[in-house]
Scaffold this motif. Structure first.
Motif, PDB file in Angstrom:
ATOM      1  N   PHE A  67      10.528   6.349   0.875  1.00  0.00           N
ATOM      2  CA  PHE A  67       9.853   7.651   0.548  1.00  0.00           C
ATOM      3  C   PHE A  67      10.258   8.157  -0.711  1.00  0.00           C
ATOM      4  N   GLY A  78      11.020  11.804  -3.095  1.00  0.00           N
ATOM      5  CA  GLY A  78      11.884  12.701  -2.802  1.00  0.00           C
ATOM      6  C   GLY A  78      11.035  13.930  -2.282  1.00  0.00           C
ATOM      7  N   TYR A  86       5.010  13.783   0.253  1.00  0.00           N
ATOM      8  CA  TYR A  86       5.914  12.794   0.087  1.00  0.00           C
ATOM      9  C   TYR A  86       5.035  11.401  -0.058  1.00  0.00           C
ATOM     10  N   PRO A 125       5.673  15.772   9.718  1.00  0.00           N
ATOM     11  CA  PRO A 125       4.760  15.263   8.430  1.00  0.00           C
ATOM     12  C   PRO A 125       3.288  14.814   8.951  1.00  0.00           C
ATOM     13  N   TYR A 175       0.738  -1.160   0.064  1.00  0.00           N
ATOM     14  CA  TYR A 175       0.080  -0.059  -0.058  1.00  0.00           C
ATOM     15  C   TYR A 175       0.888   1.317  -0.034  1.00  0.00           C
ATOM     16  N   ALA A 193      12.476  -2.116   4.042  1.00  0.00           N
ATOM     17  CA  ALA A 193      12.655  -0.772   4.293  1.00  0.00           C
ATOM     18  C   ALA A 193      11.504   0.082   4.122  1.00  0.00           C
ATOM     19  N   TRP A 194      11.201   1.105   4.696  1.00  0.00           N
ATOM     20  CA  TRP A 194       9.948   2.177   4.607  1.00  0.00           C
ATOM     21  C   TRP A 194      10.725   3.153   3.642  1.00  0.00           C
ATOM     22  N   TYR A 211       2.040  11.879   2.513  1.00  0.00           N
ATOM     23  CA  TYR A 211       2.171  12.688   3.782  1.00  0.00           C
ATOM     24  C   TYR A 211       2.233  14.344   3.225  1.00  0.00           C
ATOM     25  N   TRP A 216       6.272   0.478   2.001  1.00  0.00           N
ATOM     26  CA  TRP A 216       7.142  -0.726   2.262  1.00  0.00           C
ATOM     27  C   TRP A 216       7.948  -1.153   1.176  1.00  0.00           C
TER      28      TRP A 216
END
Lengths: 119, 110
Positions: B101, B103, B88, B45, B33, B98-99, B37, B92
Motif C-alpha cells: 500500500f 502511505g 490509499y 477501508p 493492477y 506481498a500486497w 481505497y 501486489w
C-alpha cells in the motif's frame, strides 16, 4: 450481502499470544484468497498475511513472519490469525479482507478488531 | 516506509478537481493492477477503484483511476465535503510476494 466480521482482539502483554477470527457470511470463503491487513493508531494500512483457496499458497509480511500463522476453516466459513510473541508495534486494528480475484484485491473488508500489546 | 509513495495530503475547494498520485516500481505497479481505497475515520477501508480504472457498482463516476508505467493516479472531480477521507493505493508486489500500500493521502475539501 457479503459480510466479514472480526473478533478476538483485546489487550495482551508483550510476548503473549492472541487468536483473531473472521467470520464470513453471504459467500463461501472456499473460493477466495483471504487476507489480514492491520492499521496502527494514526498510521496507514499494512498487509499482514494472505491465504489462497485450499491453503495452497500462504504469504506473510516480513514483520510478522515466524510469529503469526494464518489459517482457514472453509466448513466454518472463517479465517484465523494466530499471533504469538506479540510486540508493542503489533498494536493495531486488524481487518480481514477478501480478494474477489487476483486482480481485484480487497473488494470486501470487515469492521476490524483492535489488538493492544502493552504491559 | 511504504513501498508505494503517495502525497501525505491534498486539498481543494468544493466543486474542484483533485489528483492523488501513487508511485511504485517495476515489481508492483509496473507489473500488476492498482486499486484505490477510501477510508473515513474509525471505519474500514472501502474499495473505490480496481484494475487501475474500474469502479465497483455504487461508486460515482466522479472517481476515476489511471496507470502509466510505474505510477498510478486517482482523480476526483466535483469535490464534495463528504469526500474528505484518507485514500490509499494498493497493488501486489511480485518480488516481495506481498500486497503493498501507499502511505495514504488525506483529502481536505476546503
Amino acid at each position: 450481502e457479503v459480510q466479514l466480521g472480526e473478533s478476538g482482539g483485546g489487550l495482551v502483554k508483550p510476548g503473549g499470544s492472541l487468536r483473531l477470527s473472521c467470520a464470513a457470511s453471504g459467500f463461501s470463503i472456499s473460493n477466495y484468497n483471504m487476507n489480514w491487513v492491520r492499521q496502527a493508531p494514526g498510521k496507514g494500512l499494512e498487509w499482514v498475511s494472505a491465504i489462497s483457496p485450499s491453503s495452497t499458497y500462504i504469504y506473510y509480511a516480513d514483520s510478522v513472519k515466524g510469529r503469526f500463522t494464518i489459517s482457514r476453516d472453509d466448513a466454518k466459513n472463517s479465517l484465523y490469525l494466530q499471533m504469538s510473541s506479540l510486540r508493542a508495534e503489533d498494536t493495531a486494528v486488524y481487518y480481514c479482507a477478501r480478494d474477489y480475484s487476483n486482480s481485484l484485491k480487497g473488494d470486501s473488508w470487515g469492521q476490524g478488531t483492535l489488538v493492544t500489546v502493552s504491559s | 516506509q511504504s513501498v508505494l509513495t503517495q502525497p501525505s495530503s491534498v486539498s481543494a475547494a468544493p466543486g474542484q478537481k483533485v489528483t492523488i498520485s501513487c508511485s511504485g516500481s517495476s515489481s508492483n505497479i509496473g507489473k500488476n493492477y492498482v486499486a484505490w481505497y477510501q477510508q473515513f475515520p474509525g471505519t474500514a477501508p472501502k474499495l473505490l477503484i480496481y484494475e487501475n480504472n474500474k469502479r465497483p457498482s455504487g461508486i460515482p463516476d466522479r472517481f476515476s483511476g489511471s496507470k502509466s508505467g510505474t505510477s498510478a493516479t486517482l482523480d476526483i472531480t466535483g469535490l464534495q465535503t463528504g469526500d474528505e477521507a484518507d485514500y490509499y493505493c494498493g497493488t501486489w508486489d511480485s518480488s516481495l510476494s506481498a500486497w503493498v500500500f501507499g502511505g495514504g493521502t488525506k483529502l481536505t475539501v476546503l
